[in-house]
Design a protein around this motif. Structure first.
Motif, PDB file in Angstrom:
ATOM      1  N   LYS A   1      36.927  36.722  41.979  1.00 47.06           N
ATOM      2  CA  LYS A   1      37.426  36.671  40.491  1.00 47.06           C
ATOM      3  C   LYS A   1      36.716  37.429  39.371  1.00 47.06           C
ATOM      4  O   LYS A   1      35.754  38.497  38.955  1.00 47.06           O
ATOM      5  CB  LYS A   1      35.688  36.324  41.388  1.00 47.06           C
ATOM      6  CG  LYS A   1      35.171  35.064  41.929  1.00 47.06           C
ATOM      7  CD  LYS A   1      35.159  33.931  41.099  1.00 47.06           C
ATOM      8  CE  LYS A   1      34.383  32.550  42.413  1.00 47.06           C
ATOM      9  NZ  LYS A   1      34.179  31.483  40.812  1.00 47.06           N
ATOM     10  N   PRO A   2      38.155  37.892  39.309  1.00 49.28           N
ATOM     11  CA  PRO A   2      38.142  39.382  38.555  1.00 49.28           C
ATOM     12  C   PRO A   2      37.960  39.467  37.513  1.00 49.28           C
ATOM     13  O   PRO A   2      37.453  40.236  36.222  1.00 49.28           O
ATOM     14  CB  PRO A   2      40.385  39.635  38.137  1.00 49.28           C
ATOM     15  CG  PRO A   2      40.373  37.656  38.392  1.00 49.28           C
ATOM     16  CD  PRO A   2      39.431  37.065  39.276  1.00 49.28           C
ATOM     17  N   GLU A   3      36.927  37.978  36.651  1.00 48.73           N
ATOM     18  CA  GLU A   3      36.490  37.803  35.219  1.00 48.73           C
ATOM     19  C   GLU A   3      35.249  38.415  35.535  1.00 48.73           C
ATOM     20  O   GLU A   3      34.764  38.528  34.274  1.00 48.73           O
ATOM     21  CB  GLU A   3      36.684  36.441  35.194  1.00 48.73           C
ATOM     22  CG  GLU A   3      35.908  35.188  35.737  1.00 48.73           C
ATOM     23  CD  GLU A   3      36.548  34.538  36.643  1.00 48.73           C
ATOM     24  OE1 GLU A   3      36.248  33.907  37.627  1.00 48.73           O
ATOM     25  OE2 GLU A   3      37.863  35.354  37.333  1.00 48.73           O
ATOM     26  N   ASP A   4      34.854  38.267  36.613  1.00 50.22           N
ATOM     27  CA  ASP A   4      33.853  38.293  36.850  1.00 50.22           C
ATOM     28  C   ASP A   4      32.672  40.143  37.599  1.00 50.22           C
ATOM     29  O   ASP A   4      32.082  41.137  37.383  1.00 50.22           O
ATOM     30  CB  ASP A   4      32.434  37.482  37.974  1.00 50.22           C
ATOM     31  CG  ASP A   4      32.448  36.203  37.053  1.00 50.22           C
ATOM     32  OD1 ASP A   4      31.994  36.447  36.239  1.00 50.22           O
ATOM     33  OD2 ASP A   4      32.514  35.199  38.135  1.00 50.22           O
TER      34      ASP A   4
ATOM     35  N   MET B   1      36.787  41.100  43.151  1.00 48.09           N
ATOM     36  CA  MET B   1      37.767  41.666  42.533  1.00 48.09           C
ATOM     37  C   MET B   1      39.170  40.971  42.731  1.00 48.09           C
ATOM     38  O   MET B   1      39.794  40.360  41.458  1.00 48.09           O
ATOM     39  CB  MET B   1      38.392  43.103  43.029  1.00 48.09           C
ATOM     40  CG  MET B   1      39.064  43.820  42.036  1.00 48.09           C
ATOM     41  SD  MET B   1      40.050  45.217  42.390  1.00 48.09           S
ATOM     42  CE  MET B   1      41.219  44.575  43.639  1.00 48.09           C
TER      43      MET B   1
ATOM     44  N   PRO C   1      35.447  42.854  37.821  1.00 48.14           N
ATOM     45  CA  PRO C   1      36.877  43.660  37.205  1.00 48.14           C
ATOM     46  C   PRO C   1      36.913  45.184  38.345  1.00 48.14           C
ATOM     47  O   PRO C   1      36.051  45.576  38.784  1.00 48.14           O
ATOM     48  CB  PRO C   1      36.415  44.698  36.309  1.00 48.14           C
ATOM     49  CG  PRO C   1      35.619  45.122  35.881  1.00 48.14           C
ATOM     50  CD  PRO C   1      34.122  43.527  36.869  1.00 48.14           C
ATOM     51  N   ALA C   2      38.733  45.639  38.334  1.00 44.24           N
ATOM     52  CA  ALA C   2      38.717  46.288  39.477  1.00 44.24           C
ATOM     53  C   ALA C   2      38.179  47.751  39.320  1.00 44.24           C
ATOM     54  O   ALA C   2      38.139  48.520  40.098  1.00 44.24           O
ATOM     55  CB  ALA C   2      40.784  46.212  39.581  1.00 44.24           C
ATOM     56  N   TRP C   3      37.561  48.473  38.150  1.00 43.53           N
ATOM     57  CA  TRP C   3      37.269  49.950  38.587  1.00 43.53           C
ATOM     58  C   TRP C   3      36.688  49.532  38.551  1.00 43.53           C
ATOM     59  O   TRP C   3      35.644  50.436  39.273  1.00 43.53           O
ATOM     60  CB  TRP C   3      37.361  49.918  36.163  1.00 43.53           C
ATOM     61  CG  TRP C   3      36.311  49.424  35.640  1.00 43.53           C
ATOM     62  CD1 TRP C   3      36.686  48.126  34.743  1.00 43.53           C
ATOM     63  CD2 TRP C   3      34.908  48.905  35.212  1.00 43.53           C
ATOM     64  NE1 TRP C   3      35.689  47.489  34.045  1.00 43.53           N
ATOM     65  CE2 TRP C   3      33.853  47.877  35.030  1.00 43.53           C
ATOM     66  CE3 TRP C   3      34.337  50.198  35.881  1.00 43.53           C
ATOM     67  CZ2 TRP C   3      33.143  48.665  33.594  1.00 43.53           C
ATOM     68  CZ3 TRP C   3      32.969  50.325  35.062  1.00 43.53           C
ATOM     69  CH2 TRP C   3      32.497  49.310  34.553  1.00 43.53           C
ATOM     70  N   LYS C   4      34.930  48.732  39.192  1.00 35.42           N
ATOM     71  CA  LYS C   4      33.721  48.341  39.537  1.00 35.42           C
ATOM     72  C   LYS C   4      34.115  48.813  40.938  1.00 35.42           C
ATOM     73  O   LYS C   4      33.760  49.019  41.727  1.00 35.42           O
ATOM     74  CB  LYS C   4      33.413  47.396  39.093  1.00 35.42           C
ATOM     75  CG  LYS C   4      32.683  47.598  37.905  1.00 35.42           C
ATOM     76  CD  LYS C   4      32.029  46.285  37.525  1.00 35.42           C
ATOM     77  CE  LYS C   4      31.198  46.303  36.799  1.00 35.42           C
ATOM     78  NZ  LYS C   4      30.499  44.958  36.615  1.00 35.42           N
TER      79      LYS C   4
END
Length: 365
Positions: A170-173, A167, A175-178
């Motif tokens: 690699k936020p592009e892969d 998170m 995302p924080a909501w996961k």
């Protein structure tokens, strides 16, 4: 020109093989009677012949997919419907839903703890595969199995510290909501795996405690509780005659340092083994073996000190089972109030190790 027109028309029909001949004829009709046009009688006969051949081929394929008739055929169709079969090609996979990702994380963590805590139990209770190297190899294989079976669905994080690192780095892969749903699925899977181990080994654990004069929930019962949660120093070695280890020989800071260092190496390796820029990179299946090798190395080296956790869910889930099974204060907060070391340490170490890979080793490459 006539031959060219007929060749072009055949190619057009091949590209649009899902459309039946009459529809194609109407959609592509040119001047009536023009040689090579769909309206030409000869061309129409050719198109109908192709359509009939395609229909026969389709029927043959359907027969190959489900050659059964009667009750067996109905059952085959029912199972295929449950599986949502088939995809267009055998090696194709549909994009999994987020719910499916969470299920994969649960299953991966369940397998990890079933075999990981399972080897802890057999080594402690029966002295089977009791050497540290043997135990580390089984833990490595448990990680490998979890990755191989669930990695194509969720990425096989099977570790909250790995999810946190992805998170952040690699936020592009990822995302924080996961993050929180992944954490919950991982913790639940580890709890379920430990509960299964207790269900299978509960009577043997009671016998072990009776034989060794252990009263569950009191001092020294961390020896049996270490089947589930982790303690420092490793109770199995603390109780080894002649070794002379006691609680004072491994400090809280020392155990925390082991967790930070080991998890940093783990996360560094995860990113390095899967980085497409790595010119010596392995395929996904082989990379999973590389990750399991890191687990083997870490457990073999640090396991005697503090049992080598490197995964908050791996400790917290089984520790909750121990608390429910009567270990009480031995489970939480632990003999030296150090249960938090195995949660906080990995959450610090993994992002640090990942940052070394992303921003130092591979920066700009």
């Amino acid at each position: 020109m006539i031959g060219a027109d007929e060749g072009q028309d055949a190619r057009t029909q091949q590209e649009n093989h899902r459309v039946n001949a009459p529809t194609v004829a109407r959609a592509n009709a040119t001047a009536p009677g023009t040689p090579g046009s769909p309206a030409d009688p000869i061309s129409m006969q050719m198109e109908y012949a192709k359509h009939e051949n395609r229909s026969e081929t389709s029927a043959e394929m359907n027969g190959m997919e489900n050659p059964h008739t009667g009750l067996q055929g109905q059952y085959v169709g029912f199972i295929q419907k449950l599986r949502c079969d088939p995809t267009d090609t055998p090696d194709e996979m549909r994009t999994p839903s987020f719910t499916r990702e969470l299920v994969a994380e649960f299953i991966g963590c369940f397998l990890l703890i079933l075999y990981g805590c399972g080897i802890n139990a057999t080594a402690t209770l029966f002295a089977a595969q009791s050497g540290l190297f043997q135990v580390s190899v089984i833990w490595g294989f448990a990680v490998l199995l979890a990755i191989w079976t669930t990695g194509s669905i969720s990425g096989a994080h099977i570790n909250p510290s790995v999810s946190l690192s992805l998170m952040l780095l690699k936020p592009e892969d990822f995302p924080a909501w996961k993050l929180l749903p992944y954490w919950f699925a991982q913790l639940l899977g580890c709890f379920a795996g430990a509960a299964m181990v207790y269900l299978l080994m509960g009577t043997s654990i009671e016998t072990f405690e009776y034989t060794n004069g252990i009263i569950r929930g009191e001092e020294n019962s961390d020896w049996s509780a270490s089947i589930f949660g982790m303690y420092y120093p490793n109770p199995g070695y603390r109780n080894t005659e002649g070794l002379g280890w006691g609680y004072t020989h491994v400090t809280m800071a020392g155990s925390l340092g082991c967790e930070i260092l080991g998890t940093a190496v783990l996360m560094f390796s995860v990113l390095a083994l899967n980085d497409p820029r790595n010119q010596l990179r392995l395929g996904p299946a082989a990379a999973a073996f590389g990750v399991s090798m890191v687990i083997i190395l870490n457990v073999a080296i640090f396991g005697a000190i503090n049992q080598a956790g490197y995964n908050p869910a791996r400790d917290l889930g089984p520790r909750l089972v121990a608390a429910c099974a009567g270990w009480g204060d031995i489970a939480f907060p632990g003999p030296q109030n150090g249960f938090w070391v195995y949660t906080i340490g990995p959450l610090i170490g993994a992002p640090l190790g990942g940052a070394v890979h992303e921003f130092i080793l591979m920066r700009g490459l």
